[in-house]
Design a protein around this motif. Structure first.
Motif, mmCIF file in Angstrom:
data_model
loop_
_atom_site.group_PDB
_atom_site.id
_atom_site.type_symbol
_atom_site.label_atom_id
_atom_site.label_comp_id
_atom_site.label_asym_id
_atom_site.label_seq_id
_atom_site.Cartn_x
_atom_site.Cartn_y
_atom_site.Cartn_z
ATOM 1 N N VAL A 235 -19.318 -29.673 -4.882
ATOM 2 C CA VAL A 235 -19.858 -30.523 -5.941
ATOM 3 C C VAL A 235 -20.946 -31.466 -5.445
ATOM 4 O O VAL A 235 -21.913 -31.726 -6.140
ATOM 5 C CB VAL A 235 -18.728 -31.392 -6.539
ATOM 6 N N ASN A 236 -20.755 -31.984 -4.227
ATOM 7 C CA ASN A 236 -21.735 -32.964 -3.738
ATOM 8 C C ASN A 236 -23.129 -32.389 -3.656
ATOM 9 O O ASN A 236 -24.099 -33.016 -4.073
ATOM 10 C CB ASN A 236 -21.335 -33.455 -2.351
ATOM 11 N N ASN B 287 -14.330 -33.816 -1.231
ATOM 12 C CA ASN B 287 -13.967 -32.451 -1.610
ATOM 13 C C ASN B 287 -12.476 -32.205 -1.419
ATOM 14 O O ASN B 287 -12.061 -31.204 -0.825
ATOM 15 C CB ASN B 287 -14.730 -31.423 -0.762
ATOM 16 N N GLU C 117 -11.448 -38.373 -9.686
ATOM 17 C CA GLU C 117 -11.609 -37.809 -11.031
ATOM 18 C C GLU C 117 -10.387 -36.958 -11.347
ATOM 19 O O GLU C 117 -9.860 -36.280 -10.466
ATOM 20 C CB GLU C 117 -12.863 -36.923 -11.075
ATOM 21 N N VAL D 129 -14.501 -36.290 -5.249
ATOM 22 C CA VAL D 129 -15.672 -35.424 -5.181
ATOM 23 C C VAL D 129 -16.352 -35.569 -3.827
ATOM 24 O O VAL D 129 -16.798 -34.599 -3.209
ATOM 25 C CB VAL D 129 -16.668 -35.803 -6.304
ATOM 26 N N TYR E 93 -9.043 -35.857 -7.985
ATOM 27 C CA TYR E 93 -9.909 -35.183 -7.025
ATOM 28 C C TYR E 93 -10.985 -36.144 -6.542
ATOM 29 O O TYR E 93 -11.585 -36.862 -7.349
ATOM 30 C CB TYR E 93 -10.546 -33.974 -7.719
#
Ligand code: MSP
Length: 665
Positions: A59-60, A136, A156, A133, A131
Motif C-alpha cells: 500500500v505504501n 504493512n 485502519e 499501512v 492494519y
C-alpha cells in the motif's frame, strides 16, 4: 544438484528496502555491515554471495505513486534504481540486487505458495482486523481507532477474505528449532524476545490481500495478491535460483542481516514458511540496533534522517564505514553525530593509520632507498621491541575471533592497538636520530622493518572495513596481489621480505578541519534536501517496463550537467575586515564586499592566514549558499580554497586584476 565447490559457500543478505523513500544512513549501515562481512568471509576462504535489493509492493508504494501521479511500477522502478546506484557508488553493491518486481521473484513466490498449499498449510478464511499501512502488518490486539504500537500512526480497520498461512501449527516446531539451534537468532536479547513471542502462541497469518492491487497475483485467485511479507522474504531465495535453488547450491542463507524491528518476520514467519514448503532454513538471523539522531530512531517520518551522499562526497565512504563500525556496538542502538564522525576520522584515520603509513614509508624511502630493510638480531638491544611479533600474532587471532562474532568495534580497537604500539615504538626509538649514526644502522633497519611489518598486518586485518585505503598501503609496501584475495589464515609476523621495493609514500587520510568539514557536509545536505527525492535524470534513464522487467537499468555515476554547475553562483569578493572567532582557533569572521553588498562569512582559514593578511585581498565567494551558523556566528556564503595535502587551505585568487562582484562562469 550443484557441482562440488572448491571453497565452502557463504550466502548473506541485507533486508530488501522499501521503494517508497530514499536511503538514509540507517539503511546504509545495514548494507555496509553486510559488505564488511562479505569481504571478511572472502578473506577467510569462502565463496561469498551477497544479496540486497528492493521491496516494491504494498500500500505504501501504491499510495506514494498515486501522490506522484505515476504508476506504481514506474514510481518504484525510479526509486529502486536510485537505491542500486547508491550501493554501486558506495562500492557496497553485493552480488545480486533482487527486485520484488522481477519475474523470477514472482515465479518463486507463486511456487512457494503452491508448495505450502500442497503440504496443507494454507487455507481460506475471513479476517477483520486493525492494519498498519506503514508497517504493512495487522496489529494484533488493537481495536478500531487505536494507533500502531510500533510506529504510532493510526491503524485502519480492514475486512478481507484471505488465504491464511497456518502459523499456529508451527509454534512447537519453531521452539524445537530454536532449542536445537541456539545461535539461530542473534544477539541474545533478540532471541529472548522472539522466544517469548512464540511461547505466547501464534495466530494464523493472512498472506493475501484483496484490498490492494499492487502486489504479486495469486495464480488463479484474482483479485488476491500476496501480502508483502509473503513476498519480500522470499526474495532471498529468488535471488539464488528460486525453485531451482539446488542448482547453484547457495541456499540456505548463512546469514540474514536485519534491523531489530523486523526480527519477528525473519525469525518466526520466514522459517515457518520454509518449513511448510520443506525447504532448508537459514543458518543465522542477526538483528542490529538502530542509528539514532537526536536520541530517536532515524526515519523519514520523524524527519531526522541523515543522508549518506553528502558525507561520502565531503569525507569519503571509508571514513563513514570506519566510523559506523568502530563507534556503534553491533547489535545495540547508537547515536549518529557529525562531530564524532569527524573526530574519529582525524584521530584514528588521519593521525592513526594514515600517519603511521606515511611516516614509515617516508623513512624507508629516505634511509633505505625505498627497500624494506633486513632486520638484524637485536643483540640484546630493545630495537625489535621484545614481544612485537608475539603481540601482533596474538592480535591476529583475536581480531579474527572478533570479526567472526561480528564484534566490529572490538576488532577495530584491537587492530588500532597494533597501530598505537608501532607508533609508540617509532617515537621511542627515534629512527631519524638513529639514521645520523652509522653504528646504529642495524638498529635502524630493525625499527623500520618492525614498523613496516606492523603496518602490513594492520592493513590486512582492517581490509574488510577499509578496502581502498588498506589496498593502497598494501601496494605501497610492495605487495602486488589484491588484498581482497589474500587469506587471513596465512597472515603472520615476519612475512614481509627484506629487499621488497616500496611505493611512493602517498597521503591516505589528510587531516581535516572539524568545523569546516561539518559545515560542508551540512551545506551539502541542505542542498540535497531541497532537491526532489527522485531526480528527474534517473527517471529518464529507465523504461517503466512490465513487472517482468529484469534488473534495473543502472547508469554510470552521474556527471553533472552545465545546468547543475550554473546553480552555484560564484563572485569575486574583497575582504574588508577579518577577525578571529572567539573559542575557535581555525575560524575567521570576515566582512566581504561582493559588489552589491557586504557579506559576513565565517571561514576556516585562521591556521593558514593571519587576519591582517586577508584585508584587501580578492577572493572567490560562493554567494548562493544557505546562510548557516558556525560557532554561533552567522555565515552567509563560502570562500573557495584548495586543500593542500596537509589539509591547509590555500585561497583561490586571480593573476589579473578583476572587479569586485564579477561573476565566475
Ligand atoms: N522491506 C522491509 C524489509 C524486507 S526484508 C525481506 C523493510 N524495509 S526498510 O526500507 O524499512 O528497511 C528496513 C531496514 O533498514 C532495517 O531493518 C534496518 O536494517 C535498516 N534501517 C532503517 N532505519 C534504520 C535506522 N535508523 N538504524 C539502523 N538501521 C535502520 O523493513
Amino acid at each position: 544438484m550443484s557441482a562440488p565447490r572448491a571453497k565452502p559457500k557463504y550466502y548473506l543478505t541485507t533486508p530488501l528496502y522499501y521503494t517508497n523513500g530514499m536511503p538514509h544512513i540507517g539503511h546504509t549501515y545495514s548494507t555496509i555491515v553486510a559488505d564488511t562481512i562479505r569481504r571478511y568471509k572472502r578473506m577467510r576462504g569462502f565463496e561469498v554471495f551477497m544479496t540486497t535489493g528492493a521491496d516494491e509492493h504494498g500500500v505504501n508504494v501504491e499510495r506514494s505513486a498515486q501522490k506522484a501521479g505515476k504508476s506504481p511500477q514506474e514510481f518504484s522502478t525510479e526509486i529502486a534504481v536510485q537505491w542500486k546506484r547508491l550501493w554501486d557508488d558506495l562500492e557496497i553493491p553485493g552480488d545480486e540486487f533482487i527486485r520484488t518486481t522481477d519475474e523470477k521473484h514472482h515465479l518463486t513466490v507463486q511456487w512457494l505458495f503452491k508448495r505450502c498449499r500442497e503440504n496443507g498449510f494454507i487455507e481460506k478464511g475471513r479476517y477483520t482486523g486493525q492494519y498498519c499501512v506503514h508497517d504493512n502488518a495487522y496489529v494484533v490486539d488493537a481495536g478500531p481507532g487505536d494507533d500502531c504500537p510500533d510506529c504510532g500512526r493510526p491503524t485502519e480497520t480492514v475486512t478481507e477474505e484471505n488465504y491464511f498461512f497456518k502459523l499456529s501449527e508451527f509454534q512447537q516446531k519453531l521452539l524445537d528449532f530454536y532449542a536445537a539451534n541456539p545461535d539461530f537468532i542473534q544477539p541474545e536479547s533478540r532471541r529472548n524476545e522472539v522466544l517469548s513471542f512464540v511461547h505466547g502462541g501464534l495466530k494464523n497469518l493472512s498472506i493475501t490481500r484483496t484490498t490492494i492491487r499492487w502486489g504479486i497475483p495469486v495464480p488463479g485467485e484474482a483479485p488476491h495478491v500476496f501480502y508483502v511479507w509473503f513476498d519480500a522474504l522470499i526474495g532471498y531465495l529468488s535471488a539464488v535460483g528460486g525453485p531451482n535453488y539446488d542448482e547453484r547450491g547457495l541456499w540456505p542463507a548463512d546469514l540474514h542481516i536485519v534491523g531489530k524491528e523486523i526480527i519477528r518476520f525473519h525469525a518466526v514467519y520466514w522459517p515457518a514458511f520454509l518449513m511448510a514448503a520443506d525447504l532448508p532454513l537459514p543458518e543465522k538471523i542477526w538483528a542490529h540496533g538502530w542509528l539514532l539522531f537526536d536520541s530517536e530512531k532515524m526515519s523519514k517520518s520523524r524527519g531526522n534522517v541523515v543522508r549518506p551522499r553528502p558525507i561520502v562526497n565531503a569525507l569519503g565512504i571509508e571514513p563513514l564505514r570506519y566510523y559506523l563500525l568502530r563507534e556503534i556496538v553491533f547489535g545495540q542502538d547508537g547515536s549518529f553525530s557529525y562531530d564524532a564522525l569527524v573526530t574519529r576520522y582525524n584521530s584514528d584515520l588521519a593521525n592513526g593509520l594514515g600517519n603511521l603509513a606515511s611516516r614509515t614509508l617516508t623513512m624507508i624511502e629516505r634511509y633505505f632507498g625505498g627497500e624494506i630493510p633486513k632486520p638484524a638480531p637485536s643483540k640484546g638491544r630493545k630495537a625489535d621491541v621484545p614481544g612485537t611479533a608475539e603481540f601482533a600474532n596474538e592480535a591476529l587471532t583475536k581480531v579474527m575471533r572478533l570479526y567472526d562474532r561480528f564484534s566490529f568495534s572490538l576488532a577495530l580497537e584491537s587492530i588500532w592497538e597494533i597501530v598505537a604500539m608501532i607508533d609508540k615504538y617509532i617515537t621511542v626509538e627515534k629512527p631519524w636520530a638513529l639514521a645520523e649514526k652509522p653504528e646504529d644502522r642495524e638498529r635502524l633497519a630493525n625499527v623500520l622493518y618492525t614498523a613496516a611489518e606492523g603496518l602490513r598486518i594492520a592493513a590486512a586485518l582492517a581490509h574488510p572495513v577499509l578496502p581502498q585505503a588498506t589496498q593502497k598501503i598494501w601496494n605501497q609496501l610492495g605487495q602486488a596481489e589484491p588484498l581482497s584475495g589474500f587469506q587471513l589464515d596465512l597472515l603472520s609476523w615476519g612475512q614481509l621480505k627484506p629487499g621488497t621495493k616500496t611505493g611512493k609514500p602517498e597521503g591516505i587520510f589528510p587531516r581535516v578541519d572539524k568545523s569546516e568539514m561539518i559545515a560542508r557536509i551540512e551545506a551539502m545536505e541542505q542542498e540535497q534536501n531541497k532537491a526532489p527525492e527522485i531526480p528527474p535524470a534517473a527517471a529518464a534513464s529507465i523504461s517503466a517496463g512490465p513487472a517482468a522487467a529484469a534488473a534495473p537499468a543502472i547508469a554510470e555515476p552521474a556527471k553533472i550537467g552545465i545546468e547543475d554547475f550554473a546553480k552555484v553562483e560564484m563572485r569575486v569578493g574583497q575582504v574588508k575586515s577579518a577577525e578571529r572567532v572567539a573559542g575557535a582557533d581555525k575560524l575567521l569572521q570576515l566582512q566581504v564586499d561582493i559588489g552589491d553588498e557586504v557579506r559576513q562569512i565565517v571561514a576556516g582559514l585562521a591556521l593558514a592566514y593571519k587576519p591582517e593578511e586577508l584585508v584587501g585581498r580578492k577572493v572567490v565567494v560562493v554567494t548562493n549558499l544557505q546562510p548557516r551558523k558556525l560557532r554561533g556566528v552567522e555565515s552567509n556564503g563560502m570562500i573557495v580554497a584548495a586543500s593542500a595535502p596537509d589539509g591547509a587551505p590555500v585561497l583561490a585568487g586571480f593573476l589579473e586584476d578583476v572587479p569586485v562582484g564579477a561573476k565566475l562562469k
